[in-house]
Write an enzyme that holds these catalytic residues in place. Structure first.
Site, PDB file in Angstrom:
ATOM      1  N   SER A  46       0.603  -1.158   0.478  1.00  0.00           N
ATOM      2  CA  SER A  46       0.232  -0.433  -0.091  1.00  0.00           C
ATOM      3  C   SER A  46       1.057   1.350   0.441  1.00  0.00           C
ATOM      4  O   SER A  46       1.346   1.324  -0.597  1.00  0.00           O
ATOM      5  CB  SER A  46      -0.789  -0.028   1.354  1.00  0.00           C
ATOM      6  OG  SER A  46      -1.879   0.536   1.253  1.00  0.00           O
ATOM      7  N   ASP A  53      -9.445  -5.726  -5.221  1.00  0.00           N
ATOM      8  CA  ASP A  53      -8.130  -4.775  -4.370  1.00  0.00           C
ATOM      9  C   ASP A  53      -8.307  -3.032  -5.128  1.00  0.00           C
ATOM     10  O   ASP A  53      -9.871  -3.071  -5.905  1.00  0.00           O
ATOM     11  CB  ASP A  53      -6.706  -4.556  -4.821  1.00  0.00           C
ATOM     12  CG  ASP A  53      -5.265  -4.535  -3.968  1.00  0.00           C
ATOM     13  OD1 ASP A  53      -5.948  -3.384  -3.484  1.00  0.00           O
ATOM     14  OD2 ASP A  53      -4.644  -4.900  -4.580  1.00  0.00           O
ATOM     15  N   HIS A 113      -7.013  -6.433  -0.925  1.00  0.00           N
ATOM     16  CA  HIS A 113      -6.121  -4.651  -0.513  1.00  0.00           C
ATOM     17  C   HIS A 113      -5.016  -5.685   0.333  1.00  0.00           C
ATOM     18  O   HIS A 113      -3.670  -5.522   0.267  1.00  0.00           O
ATOM     19  CB  HIS A 113      -6.341  -3.714   0.124  1.00  0.00           C
ATOM     20  CG  HIS A 113      -5.862  -2.575   0.201  1.00  0.00           C
ATOM     21  ND1 HIS A 113      -4.714  -2.321  -0.830  1.00  0.00           N
ATOM     22  CD2 HIS A 113      -5.006  -1.553   1.112  1.00  0.00           C
ATOM     23  CE1 HIS A 113      -4.089  -0.940  -0.486  1.00  0.00           C
ATOM     24  NE2 HIS A 113      -4.233  -1.013   0.442  1.00  0.00           N
TER      25      HIS A 113
END
Length: 301
Positions: free
Chosen positions: A110, A250, A277
């Site tokens: 991320s 995601d 994610h």
């Protein structure tokens, strides 16, 4: 069993907490892996399972809590301008130098993947490869993808989000519940939130300074200092083999990571089916297998 050691690296006006997981049977030539967590300000807890790569691949795995969160020094009094990508690039440099890591791999998840790209475009000595997991190449693309995913939510959920965002009432229980529905679909697609993820959320909520300053109140309403961030026009400077990984569902939709694939010279991509994610929590065997293979291919003899 791997050996775990905690230490601290001097940085800024305090220190960066570091955890080293060393394999029981080190593999000759297997370079250390440095793991960059998300947020910013989300701490390493939700990525703890990546320590399994130590015994799985025979290499040392390095986790650390970035400055301002987790077990590292907090500075809630720091001005907003203190919290910049360059701060965290400098912190990575300090960690690698202090630990005398030499050649090493870098994995970011991320925000950690965004930071990994910021590091790699600077071509630091010793960097052998980069894994960018569930990350955008530009925050405007992230917001565009989030808007498209929000449009798929039930009408009453969308209405609650828009109403509270207009009023700035991000701590209202109705808004929090609506945000959770987004997370359930695109952040962690599991019946219950894993404890590692819960721990990262808890420490972030205890001191949200970094997350709220740089990102915003949640994953899809980016109003912080990173809202205009982009690395797209610098990606051709990345000179190491790079893996770009995402989940099928995601919040990091293909629109956000496609520039990595199109512009990094030596790159490959992997999309994990039926994952979102936090691919590493939802599909751990698939995730670790992909990462282990990529690292092994790019160890330097």
């Amino acid at each position: 069993m791997a050996t775990v050691t905690d230490t601290s690296v001097p940085f800024a006006s305090g220190g960066t907490w570091v955890r080293l997981t060393r394999p029981d049977a080190p593999l000759d030539g297997a370079l250390p892996l440095v793991v960059l967590h998300g947020g910013p300000g989300f701490a390493h807890d939700y990525l703890r399972s990546l320590a399994d790569l130590a015994d799985l691949t025979g290499r040392t795995v390095v986790h650390y809590d970035q400055y301002g969160c987790g077990r590292s020094t907090h500075s809630p009094e720091a001005p907003a301008g203190f919290w910049t990508p360059q701060l965290f690039v400098d912190e990575y440099t300090a960690v690698v130098f202090e630990l005398e890591l030499g050649d090493h791999h870098l994995l970011g998840q991320s925000w950690g993947g965004m930071l990994g790209a910021e590091i790699a475009v600077r071509r630091p000595a010793g960097l052998a490869s980069l894994a960018i997991c569930n990350s955008p190449a530009a925050m405007p693309l992230w917001s565009e993808a989030a808007d498209a995913l929000r449009a798929q939510l039930p009408g009453e959920i969308r209405d609650a989000l828009e109403r509270h965002e207009a009023d700035g009432t991000y701590d209202d229980p109705e808004y929090i519940a609506a945000a959770h529905e987004y997370d359930r679909r695109h952040v962690v697609r599991l019946p219950e939130m894993p404890q590692d993820y819960v721990d990262s959320v808890a420490q972030m909520e205890a001191d949200p300074t970094v997350y709220h300053t740089m990102n915003g109140p949640n994953e899809f309403h980016v109003i912080g200092s990173l809202r205009d961030w982009t690395v797209v026009d610098r990606l051709d400077r990345i000179a190491v083999p790079t893996l770009v990984l995402a989940g099928e569902f995601d919040e990091a939709q293909p629109i956000v990571w496609r520039p990595f694939v199109e512009r990094i010279p030596d790159v490959r991509e992997a999309v994990v089916p039926d994952a979102s994610h936090c691919t590493h929590l939802e599909k751990p065997e698939e995730f670790l297998g992909i990462i282990a293979g990529f690292l092994a291919e790019n160890d330097r003899s």
